[in-house]
Design an enzyme around this catalytic site. Structure first.
Site, PDB file in Angstrom:
ATOM      1  N   GLY A 157       0.820  -1.201   0.000  1.00 53.13           N
ATOM      2  CA  GLY A 157       0.000   0.000   0.000  1.00 53.13           C
ATOM      3  C   GLY A 157       0.854   1.250   0.000  1.00 53.13           C
ATOM      4  N   PHE A 158       0.193   2.386  -0.061  1.00 54.40           N
ATOM      5  CA  PHE A 158       0.885   3.678  -0.110  1.00 54.40           C
ATOM      6  C   PHE A 158       1.816   3.859   1.090  1.00 54.40           C
ATOM      7  CE2 PHE A 158      -0.037   8.383   0.979  1.00 54.40           C
ATOM      8  CZ  PHE A 158       1.187   8.798   0.466  1.00 54.40           C
ATOM      9  N   ILE A 159       1.273   3.777   2.290  1.00 50.93           N
ATOM     10  CA  ILE A 159       2.084   3.977   3.485  1.00 50.93           C
ATOM     11  C   ILE A 159       3.006   2.790   3.708  1.00 50.93           C
ATOM     12  CG2 ILE A 159       2.001   4.282   5.989  1.00 50.93           C
ATOM     13  CD1 ILE A 159      -0.729   5.695   5.561  1.00 50.93           C
ATOM     14  N   TYR A 213     -16.273   2.898   8.336  1.00 45.78           N
ATOM     15  CA  TYR A 213     -14.801   2.816   8.327  1.00 45.78           C
ATOM     16  C   TYR A 213     -14.237   3.270   9.659  1.00 45.78           C
ATOM     17  CZ  TYR A 213     -10.055   4.559   7.607  1.00 45.78           C
ATOM     18  OH  TYR A 213      -8.717   4.841   7.748  1.00 45.78           O
ATOM     19  N   LYS A 261     -12.195   1.144  12.767  1.00 40.55           N
ATOM     20  CA  LYS A 261     -10.866   1.504  13.268  1.00 40.55           C
ATOM     21  C   LYS A 261     -10.903   1.766  14.776  1.00 40.55           C
ATOM     22  CE  LYS A 261      -7.764   1.646  10.863  1.00 40.55           C
ATOM     23  NZ  LYS A 261      -6.889   0.528  10.418  1.00 40.55           N
TER      24      LYS A 261
END
Length: 340
Positions: free
Chosen positions: A11-13, A153, A157
């Site tokens: 993923g991006f991170i 979402y 979390k």
């Protein structure tokens, strides 16, 4: 040499964090299912770059797969674990909430069970500024109540935070949750505003500007975020008040009184107006945006803003990349990647 397990490594991170950890001499084990939530080719390209380093290995499966993480922990005994894998996105959680249930809740449960069986020195899990939900007092502090999430979402979390705290308490797992604030930069996700706006502006297409532009975000540049995570690896929480935090415990530290557990904001400590963010993209691209003004979307919030006092007290570091510089870096990457 320590071993770090990173979920969501393509993923991006995850990509940027793995790259940094490899630079710093760690052995890195990645896991990523290369989901089709967005362009799989972008994820595969990130992964191919990481695989050029012999100290990186990857498993391309879903974290919610029964026994997968248990087997990885048993076979590799990671010293440190950074859990980034999740179904992301506020808006998509309205369309497909089940994917959030499976990845965010079931996947995190599998991770916690594996960590319970084979405890790492430090377990770090990603959360989000979205958990602050309906809170209006800003900047957000980790010690603020976060009970009124506005999207599924965000709810998943927040649930992972509670799940991780229970495991930290019951099994003595040193655990840090970090709450991200609108991360952006090169190799970013195509579903995020900077990517979509840049793509549209360069094509002379309109951009959708929600809440008629009256929105503020604490934009955090990817290198700043990764630096924060890297430093937090060594900021291992202990049972009870942590002597490493110099500020008054009741005002700053989110250290749990009953577990080696802490929540930490990683943000730039500035709330940037959306119109200023768009202006930075216009400056970097040399093009004017065509704005399609829209009402607020369901599940979204008008503003985010991090109090970054705790990460500063723990690590001596505060994210600080100016928005204009970060946007320029992204636009330069975008032009290069898509050969524009």
């Amino acid at each position: 040499m320590k071993t770090v397990l990173v979920t969501g490594s393509s993923g991006f991170i995850g990509y940027h964090l793995c790259h940094r950890l490899l630079q710093d001499g760690f052995d890195v084990i990645g896991i990523d299912n290369l989901s089709d939530y967005y362009d799989v080719g972008l994820k595969q390209r990130r992964q191919s770059l990481l695989l050029q380093n012999p100290h990186f290995t990857v498993v391309n499966q879903s974290i919610e797969t029964p026994s997968l993480l248990m087997d990885l922990f048993r076979d590799h005994r990671p010293d440190l674990v950074v859990h980034l894998a999740a179904q992301a996105g506020v808006r998509y959680s309205i369309e497909n909430p089940r994917s959030y249930l499976e990845s965010n809740l079931v996947g995190t449960f599998e991770l916690l069970e594996a960590a319970r069986a084979f405890p790492p020195q430090h377990l770090l899990l990603a959360s989000t500024s979205s958990v602050y939900g309906a809170n209006e007092a800003m900047p957000y502090r980790e010690t603020d109540k976060a009970d009124h999430q506005l999207s599924f979402y965000a709810a998943t979390k927040k649930a992972t935070e509670a799940m991780a705290h229970s495991y930290a308490h019951l099994f003595g797992l040193p655990t840090t949750m970090f709450r991200f604030f609108t991360v952006y930069g090169p190799w970013g996700r195509p579903d995020m505003a900077l990517f979509k706006f840049t793509k549209a502006i360069l094509r002379n297409e309109p951009i959708d500007v929600y809440n008629y532009g009256d929105m503020r975000r604490d934009f955090t540049y990817i290198d700043d975020l990764v630096q924060g995570i890297r430093l937090l690896l060594d900021a291992i929480p202990h049972q009870g008040p942590d002597k490493d935090v110099q500020a008054p415990q009741s005002e700053v530290d989110s250290q749990s009184p009953v577990a080696p557990f802490r929540v930490v904001n990683i943000g730039n400590s500035q709330a940037v107006q959306l119109t200023d963010f768009i202006a930075a993209i216009e400056e970097a691209t040399g093009r004017d945006a065509i704005r399609n003004l829209m009402p607020m979307q369901a599940g979204d919030v008008p503003a985010t803003w991090a109090d970054a006092s705790l990460i500063r007290d723990l690590t001596g570091y505060t994210p600080s990349t100016p928005i204009a510089q970060g946007v320029r870096n992204f636009v330069a990457w975008y032009r290069d990647y898509y050969r524009l």
